[in-house]
Structures are given as structure tokens and as C-alpha cells.
Design an enzyme around this catalytic site. Sequence first.
Site, short mmCIF file in Angstrom:
data_model
loop_
_atom_site.label_atom_id
_atom_site.label_comp_id
_atom_site.label_asym_id
_atom_site.label_seq_id
_atom_site.Cartn_x
_atom_site.Cartn_y
_atom_site.Cartn_z
N LYS A 197 0.88 -1.18 0.00
CA LYS A 197 0.00 0.00 0.00
C LYS A 197 0.92 1.22 0.00
O LYS A 197 1.09 1.91 1.00
CB LYS A 197 -0.95 -0.03 1.20
CG LYS A 197 -2.13 0.91 1.07
CD LYS A 197 -3.20 0.60 2.10
CE LYS A 197 -4.19 1.73 2.25
NZ LYS A 197 -4.99 2.01 1.06
N1 PMP Z 1 -7.45 -1.35 -3.47
C1 PMP Z 1 -7.00 -0.11 -3.22
C2 PMP Z 1 -6.27 0.63 -4.30
C3 PMP Z 1 -7.22 0.48 -1.97
O1 PMP Z 1 -6.76 1.73 -1.72
C4 PMP Z 1 -7.91 -0.24 -0.98
C5 PMP Z 1 -8.15 0.40 0.36
N2 PMP Z 1 -7.05 0.16 1.21
C6 PMP Z 1 -8.37 -1.52 -1.29
C7 PMP Z 1 -8.12 -2.06 -2.54
C8 PMP Z 1 -9.12 -2.33 -0.27
O2 PMP Z 1 -8.31 -2.69 0.80
P1 PMP Z 1 -8.88 -2.85 2.28
O3 PMP Z 1 -10.12 -3.68 2.16
O4 PMP Z 1 -7.80 -3.56 2.98
O5 PMP Z 1 -9.17 -1.51 2.80
#
Ligand code: PMP
Length: 299
Positions: free
Chosen positions: A158
Site C-alpha cells: 500500500k
Molecule cells: N485497493 C486499493 C487501491 C485500496 O486503496 C484499498 C483500500 N485500502 C483496497 C483495494 C481495499 O483494501 P482494504 O479492504 O484492505 O481496505
Amino acid sequence: MSLVPFDNRDGFIWWDGTMVPWRDAKLHVLSHGLHYASAVFEGERAYAGNIFRLRDHTNRLIQSGRLLGFEIPFTADEIDSACKAILNANNLADAYIRPVAWRGSEQLAVSAQMTKIHLAIAAWPWPNLFGADRMKGIRLAVAEWRRPDPRTAPTASKAAGLYMIGTLSKHAAEKAGFDDALMLTCDGFVAEATGANIFFAFDGSLHSPTPESFLDGITRRTVISLARARNIPVIERRITPEEVRDAAEVFLAGTAAEITPVRAIGDLAFTPGTITETLIGDYDALVRMPPDEVAKRAA
Ligand code: PMP
């Protein structure tokens, strides 16, 4: 809507182990993280005072840093405690929590071996914004930018830098009158939205793109376990944009988006239906359960 800038709010921000008054949490402009995007972050939600799947977010934060070649100088236990402490310091129960780790200003060049790694954690109120309107759903435009090949960028991280194409795609979608963008993989399969994963219901089963070049979201994995608990078959596979027209239901899944029905992709229309509604109910119930119960149900 008037915007309250993020640098001008009341409260505290946790910064490298100390609580800093919100407005004093300033960074030097010659920070490596700003110039070279050597930064990773998390987005977490607290419901009634409990941070949903906190340890999973903390582990991903640490792993995101490692994928960018750095080690965050705090243990997972310390990071979890700091996330809880920042909620308490700001008197928050329903909130968004934003940890961010970055390379400091000791060096400002591509090589940054001597930079110190910093960690800050902020939190702000985040009530349930959707209410009864949620089932109306949102509209996605198909983005021109594609997710990078996993050989081109550390796509499982991330990492701040990976959001550049997200912002470009989201802005283009908004300009065209849509709410968000659907991004494709570099080889043209359906990937995800700019800040959430995507699911399709075909013939009573749930299909989601294999997360080969984007985050395998914590919400995505939660949705998969909730669906299986309901005996809804879940298939992770490559999905072509052409197949999307046959989907009975489409929804997004992410920490901020929770489960958000999609009612259009480009000029294709969809009607949010019972699978989406059932999973929204199950997700809403789960996020409000005590953390040990969440761990049992969303393994
Ligand atoms: N893809 C992206 C690009 C994101 O920013 C997020 C949010 N973190 C997600 C998928 C979903 O991840 P999560 O369910 O862990 O928040």
C-alpha cells in the site's frame, strides 16, 4: 460542503512515539517520502471504539514498508497500541485511522540507505455516511490508466506512489460525471476501483478478480469469508471487461467503501440485489462485534 483542511484541526497525532498537537505535526519539505514517494500507509476504521481487523492492517503496513525496502522501527504490538492510543487521545469511537510511514530527510537522492524511517498515526471522525442511500449504488467509469504489472512496481504494497494513477483516474471519472473509476490490469482484465476491490455476482455465485497486481484487501478477504459462511460460492479468477455485462450484481469492497453497490460501469447498468444486500448486513454486523469474535468469523 466546506472543507476543513487536514492541517488545521484540533486533536493529537501520534508521531514516532509521542503525541503531537495536531497543528504541530509538520514535516520538513526536503523529506525523501515527499520527493520519491518512499511512503506507505494504511486506512483503518474503528466502529464503536474497536479498530476492525487492526492486526491485519498493522501487518500489511509493516509488509508494505518491507516491499519498499525499509523496516518500520516499531513492533506490531507497539503499532496496534499507538492506533488505539490515538483514538483515545482524540475521543473517537467511530473513526478512520491513518498510519503513514516514510523515509526522512537525511538523504535526498535515489539512494536513501541512511534515511531514518518515521511513523505517524492520525485519526478523525468517520460516521456511517451512506445510511439508507447506500443501496442506490455508485457509477464507475472505465479508467484509461491500468494497474502496473507486478514486475513494474511493488503492487502488493500500500505504497503512496501507486495512488498517482488512482488520483488521475478518479479525477477523469469525476469530470465525466461518474463517482469512481474501474481500473484494468496491465493486460486488460478487470482489476479494482481506485480505493476498493470489486466483486461480481454471476448465477448466484460471487466472482472477484485474482489480486495479482493490486491489493488483496482486508475487506475483500472478509467478504469472501462472509459469503462462504452463507454458502455463496466464491470464485477468484481473471475477469474480462466483456464478461461484466452479464453480471447480475456488482459491488466494491474496501475499508472506507465498506460494501458499496455499483449501479453502472460505463454505459452498462446494474441493479443492486439480494447478494449485495445480504453481505452488507453481514458486514455491518461483523464490524461491530468484539475483536475476538471478528477473528473467529473472518479468518
Ligand atoms: N485497493 C486499493 C487501491 C485500496 O486503496 C484499498 C483500500 N485500502 C483496497 C483495494 C481495499 O483494501 P482494504 O479492504 O484492505 O481496505
